[in-house]
Design an enzyme around this catalytic site. Structure first.
Site, PDB file in Angstrom:
ATOM      1  N   CYS A  12     -21.528  58.399 -27.859  1.00 60.46           N
ATOM      2  CA  CYS A  12     -20.202  58.744 -28.386  1.00 60.46           C
ATOM      3  C   CYS A  12     -20.225  58.483 -29.886  1.00 60.46           C
ATOM      4  CB  CYS A  12     -19.116  57.896 -27.720  1.00 60.46           C
ATOM      5  SG  CYS A  12     -17.472  58.114 -28.436  1.00 60.46           S
ATOM      6  N   CYS A  21     -13.773  51.552 -26.293  1.00 59.20           N
ATOM      7  CA  CYS A  21     -14.892  51.356 -25.370  1.00 59.20           C
ATOM      8  C   CYS A  21     -15.865  50.340 -25.961  1.00 59.20           C
ATOM      9  CB  CYS A  21     -15.617  52.675 -25.107  1.00 59.20           C
ATOM     10  SG  CYS A  21     -14.592  53.926 -24.289  1.00 59.20           S
ATOM     11  N   ASP A 312       0.108  42.423  -7.967  1.00 57.60           N
ATOM     12  CA  ASP A 312      -0.704  43.171  -8.936  1.00 57.60           C
ATOM     13  C   ASP A 312      -0.114  42.934 -10.321  1.00 57.60           C
ATOM     14  OD1 ASP A 312      -2.348  44.887 -10.276  1.00 57.60           O
ATOM     15  OD2 ASP A 312      -1.728  46.704  -9.225  1.00 57.60           O
ATOM     16  N   CYS A 339      -6.460  42.629 -13.004  1.00 57.79           N
ATOM     17  CA  CYS A 339      -7.209  43.357 -14.022  1.00 57.79           C
ATOM     18  C   CYS A 339      -7.844  42.399 -15.027  1.00 57.79           C
ATOM     19  CB  CYS A 339      -6.309  44.357 -14.751  1.00 57.79           C
ATOM     20  SG  CYS A 339      -4.892  43.604 -15.579  1.00 57.79           S
TER      21      CYS A 339
END
Length: 386
Positions: A12, A21, A312, A339
């Site tokens: 990328c 990222c 969650d 997460c």
């Protein structure tokens, strides 16, 4: 699962620039190994960790795309927000974003020039950022144009033209951001085109999603994650379940529809709760109730008990008041979807006073990043005499 994507080098040209990222310097196989090592380091003391559930094609998976705009030095900057320094990085093609949703955002950028709309410069100007989300199952797209409080006289005309240019756009909203937070979407919303929502499908259920509601960004892996959570719960038609931090009701509704269990859910986002009520009706789940509350103030109006509690929470994990609520209600099973393995480890350590970790299943929800999702099954320890 071995695929061609496992060992291919991912290149990328924006890697190291936008900051979204963190692992594109690794092959996907190496990225997964890194995530498993992180899971074992943080969670291994609680029990065996199953092999991470990976993506077959870990590209272009993000169903939600957000592009920020600002006016600086006589030109409009348009691109991805870099949280490290607040700058905007121009990106022509993100390997992780859904291409159709990104195309809608870029169309909005071109139309801003056509309509001669001003762009926010930190003090004045109209347009601040644009968000587009695509429902992968139905191909419907919802777009939110986030603005300052300045007049937007051509808003409806702008929205109609956007829908004409991008045929999959089903709804366009304006959301007002009067804060200094760049990607904030908590302000007043007005629907400019369509019904204000799109519909997606997960695990055999239909879900209505409005612009301001939380919805997982990777629908392929979300199905794997929620299927595992429901599997862990082992529900029956006589079960009572609580879906904490329920969002638009996804986990609880999937579980209740499959088992016939009675459901109550809560979330702090009132838009999400409105969607959850409708989503229960859409899926024929008539034994459901949803409450707008946060995890430190949620209380039941009655003394009902739960067989299973799903949670969650956001990256910060569960409030201790909520964990104490779980301990007080003492359900047989507590299914925790996280997460953030750091805060998950903290909360599991707190819950071990009354619960034992039975299963730990990582799911790769965020390829290309260092983040990993985990679903954990906790089972209540038996008390002497039970």
């Amino acid at each position: 699962m071995q695929t061609d994507y496992m060992t291919e080098k991912r290149e990328c040209k924006y890697a190291g620039k936008c900051g979204a990222c963190q692992t594109l310097n690794l092959t996907y196989d190496a990225e997964l190994s890194m995530k498993m090592k992180k899971e074992i380091t943080l969670l291994g003391r609680f029990g065996h960790i199953d092999e991470i559930i990976c993506m077959e094609k870990p590209l272009y998976y993000r169903n939600k795309v957000q592009y920020l705009m600002n006016y600086n030095g006589g030109r409009v900057n348009f691109g991805l927000y870099r949280s490290s320094d607040g700058k905007i990085v121009h990106v022509d093609n993100c390997m992780m974003e859904d291409k159709d949703a990104a195309s809608v955002c870029r169309t909005v950028r071109r139309m801003i020039d056509k309509y001669k709309l001003s762009v926010y410069d930190g003090r004045r100007g109209l347009i601040r950022h644009v968000m587009a989300r695509r429902a992968f199952a139905t191909n419907e797209i919802i777009c939110a144009i986030v603005t300052s409080a300045e007049k937007f006289d051509c808003a409806q005309e702008f929205a109609r033209e956007l829908a004409e240019r991008c045929k999959t756009v089903r709804s366009v909203s304006r959301i007002i951001n009067t804060t200094q937070t760049p990607l904030w979407m908590g302000g007043e919303e007005s629907v400019l085109y369509g019904d204000g929502y799109i519909t997606d499908e997960l695990c055999g259920c239909k879900f209505r999603i409005s612009a301001k509601s939380f919805y997982q960004i990777n629908p392929v892996q979300t199905e794997a994650l929620y299927s595992k959570a429901v599997e862990f719960a082992e529900l029956t038609g006589n079960s009572n379940i609580l879906d904490a931090y329920c969002g638009i009701g996804t986990v609880g509704i999937i579980a209740a529809k499959k088992s016939g269990a009675k459901l109550i859910g809560f979330d702090v986002n009132k838009n999400a709760i409105s969607d959850a009520v409708i989503n229960a009706e859409l899926n024929g789940v008539n034994n459901a109730e949803f409450v707008c509350a946060d995890d430190s103030s949620f209380k039941l109006k009655d003394a009902r008990k739960f067989d299973v509690i799903f949670a969650d929470p956001p990256r910060a994990g569960c409030e201790k008041k909520f964990l104490n609520f779980v301990l007080d209600k003492s359900p047989e099973k507590f299914v925790y979807i996280s997460c953030n393995p750091e805060t998950l480890a903290r909360d599991l350590a707190y819950m071990k006073q009354a619960y034992k970790v039975k299963k730990i299943q990582p799911v790769d929800m965020f390829p290309g990043t260092s983040h990993v999702e985990t679903v954990v099954l906790l089972s209540r320890k038996k008390i002497a005499g039970e």
